[in-house]
Motif scaffolding. Structure first.
Motif, mmCIF file in Angstrom:
data_model
loop_
_atom_site.group_PDB
_atom_site.id
_atom_site.type_symbol
_atom_site.label_atom_id
_atom_site.label_comp_id
_atom_site.label_asym_id
_atom_site.label_seq_id
_atom_site.Cartn_x
_atom_site.Cartn_y
_atom_site.Cartn_z
ATOM 1 N N LYS A 132 -2.354 10.680 -16.788
ATOM 2 C CA LYS A 132 -2.163 11.244 -15.460
ATOM 3 C C LYS A 132 -0.978 10.605 -14.746
ATOM 4 O O LYS A 132 -0.563 9.498 -15.059
ATOM 5 C CB LYS A 132 -3.424 11.161 -14.610
ATOM 6 N N VAL A 133 -0.451 11.373 -13.812
ATOM 7 C CA VAL A 133 0.636 10.914 -12.961
ATOM 8 C C VAL A 133 0.039 10.723 -11.567
ATOM 9 O O VAL A 133 -0.533 11.655 -11.007
ATOM 10 C CB VAL A 133 1.794 11.939 -12.929
ATOM 11 N N ASN A 134 0.154 9.523 -11.045
ATOM 12 C CA ASN A 134 -0.420 9.194 -9.735
ATOM 13 C C ASN A 134 0.658 9.165 -8.668
ATOM 14 O O ASN A 134 1.793 8.770 -8.935
ATOM 15 C CB ASN A 134 -1.122 7.844 -9.792
ATOM 16 N N VAL A 135 0.272 9.538 -7.457
ATOM 17 C CA VAL A 135 1.188 9.579 -6.320
ATOM 18 C C VAL A 135 0.864 8.431 -5.374
ATOM 19 O O VAL A 135 -0.287 8.266 -4.954
ATOM 20 C CB VAL A 135 1.080 10.920 -5.563
ATOM 21 N N PHE A 136 1.895 7.653 -5.042
ATOM 22 C CA PHE A 136 1.766 6.539 -4.105
ATOM 23 C C PHE A 136 2.669 6.788 -2.907
ATOM 24 O O PHE A 136 3.785 7.286 -3.064
ATOM 25 C CB PHE A 136 2.178 5.215 -4.765
ATOM 26 N N ALA A 137 2.186 6.429 -1.726
ATOM 27 C CA ALA A 137 3.009 6.469 -0.519
ATOM 28 C C ALA A 137 3.692 5.115 -0.393
ATOM 29 O O ALA A 137 3.108 4.076 -0.720
ATOM 30 C CB ALA A 137 2.139 6.735 0.704
ATOM 31 N N ILE A 138 4.939 5.124 0.082
ATOM 32 C CA ILE A 138 5.696 3.890 0.301
ATOM 33 C C ILE A 138 5.857 3.693 1.801
ATOM 34 O O ILE A 138 6.391 4.560 2.491
ATOM 35 C CB ILE A 138 7.079 3.954 -0.366
ATOM 36 N N ASP A 139 5.392 2.546 2.297
ATOM 37 C CA ASP A 139 5.577 2.216 3.708
ATOM 38 C C ASP A 139 7.020 1.737 3.883
ATOM 39 O O ASP A 139 7.395 0.705 3.317
ATOM 40 C CB ASP A 139 4.596 1.133 4.131
ATOM 41 N N PRO A 140 7.849 2.459 4.660
ATOM 42 C CA PRO A 140 9.263 2.092 4.763
ATOM 43 C C PRO A 140 9.499 0.753 5.460
ATOM 44 O O PRO A 140 10.508 0.101 5.202
ATOM 45 C CB PRO A 140 9.883 3.245 5.555
ATOM 46 N N SER A 142 7.290 -2.064 5.432
ATOM 47 C CA SER A 142 6.812 -3.212 4.659
ATOM 48 C C SER A 142 7.129 -3.122 3.176
ATOM 49 O O SER A 142 7.052 -4.120 2.459
ATOM 50 C CB SER A 142 5.296 -3.355 4.813
ATOM 51 N N GLY A 143 7.446 -1.912 2.686
ATOM 52 C CA GLY A 143 7.688 -1.709 1.262
ATOM 53 C C GLY A 143 6.410 -1.557 0.454
ATOM 54 O O GLY A 143 6.460 -1.236 -0.731
ATOM 55 N N ARG A 144 5.272 -1.765 1.088
ATOM 56 C CA ARG A 144 3.986 -1.718 0.379
ATOM 57 C C ARG A 144 3.656 -0.307 -0.109
ATOM 58 O O ARG A 144 4.042 0.677 0.510
ATOM 59 C CB ARG A 144 2.874 -2.250 1.259
ATOM 60 N N LEU A 145 2.925 -0.267 -1.213
ATOM 61 C CA LEU A 145 2.488 0.990 -1.818
ATOM 62 C C LEU A 145 1.024 1.238 -1.491
ATOM 63 O O LEU A 145 0.228 0.300 -1.442
ATOM 64 C CB LEU A 145 2.635 0.919 -3.337
ATOM 65 N N SER A 146 0.665 2.504 -1.304
ATOM 66 C CA SER A 146 -0.748 2.856 -1.180
ATOM 67 C C SER A 146 -1.012 4.114 -1.998
ATOM 68 O O SER A 146 -0.250 5.088 -1.928
ATOM 69 C CB SER A 146 -1.181 3.037 0.269
ATOM 70 N N ASP A 147 -2.060 4.045 -2.789
ATOM 71 C CA ASP A 147 -2.457 5.158 -3.644
ATOM 72 C C ASP A 147 -2.958 6.284 -2.748
ATOM 73 O O ASP A 147 -3.870 6.082 -1.950
ATOM 74 C CB ASP A 147 -3.546 4.702 -4.617
ATOM 75 N N THR A 148 -2.381 7.472 -2.867
ATOM 76 C CA THR A 148 -2.785 8.603 -2.032
ATOM 77 C C THR A 148 -4.064 9.256 -2.531
ATOM 78 O O THR A 148 -4.648 10.070 -1.827
ATOM 79 C CB THR A 148 -1.682 9.680 -2.003
ATOM 80 N N GLY A 149 -4.472 8.923 -3.759
ATOM 81 C CA GLY A 149 -5.626 9.577 -4.360
ATOM 82 C C GLY A 149 -5.251 10.877 -5.055
ATOM 83 O O GLY A 149 -6.077 11.506 -5.703
#
Length: 164
Positions: A132-140, A142-149
């Motif tokens: 699977k290919v997962n989508v992550f959001a990038i906080d501009p 802090s640079g931190r990643l969060s899994d969008t689900g």
């Protein structure tokens, strides 16, 4: 000497920083992230810093996979295939040196490749063994990643690219 040094570590991928003054090199077999200063006039690279990509507690077989620098040059993103995770570093603009910000799950097994969307807001991660290919959001900020689900099933994904 320099060739033997790098051959042992098995370079996998590299990315230039936004200024072009620093190169970030990810090794595959030793799973290290090297910061190199680029001297354009001399055509030379010099080592500034070396960091392990795997966590201190990890005792298995190391494996680095992919690297990218944010468009603004403030963050470096690395795929740690051995621990199925993404690692985020903050860039010191003056020295090029990196400091760890985040370790997070890649959302699957054996992350093989990723790409940052041209907007800089999204990262797509190809998790080969989980298909699977997962989508992550990038906080501009802090640079931190969060899994969008969000994810897409795909047999053995290994690379991501955005095409205009």
């Amino acid at each position: 000497m320099a060739r033997a040094f790098l051959a042992y570590r098995s370079p996998r991928a590299f990315a230039f920083g936004a200024s072009g003054q620093f190169v970030y090199l990810l090794t595959e077999l030793s799973a290290e992230l090297m910061v190199l200063r680029w001297d354009q006039a001399q055509g030379r690279l010099s080592l500034v810093q070396t960091l392990p990509v795997t966590s201190n507690a990890f005792t298995g077989v190391k494996n680095g996979a992919e690297i990218a620098v944010s468009r603004d040059g403030r963050f470096v993103y690395v795929e740690n295939r051995a621990e199925n995770e993404l690692v985020v570093y903050r860039v010191n603009g003056e020295s090029g040196m990196l400091s760890l910000i985040q370790r997070t799950s890649s959302g699957g097994e054996k992350p093989w490749g990723f790409a940052i969307h041209p907007s800089g807001k999204w990262m797509l991660v190809a998790n080969q063994h989980s298909g699977k290919v997962n989508v992550f959001a990038i906080d501009p900020a802090s640079g931190r990643l969060s899994d969008t689900g969000e994810s897409a099933n795909m047999p053995t994904p290994v690379a991501i690219d955005f095409v205009k």
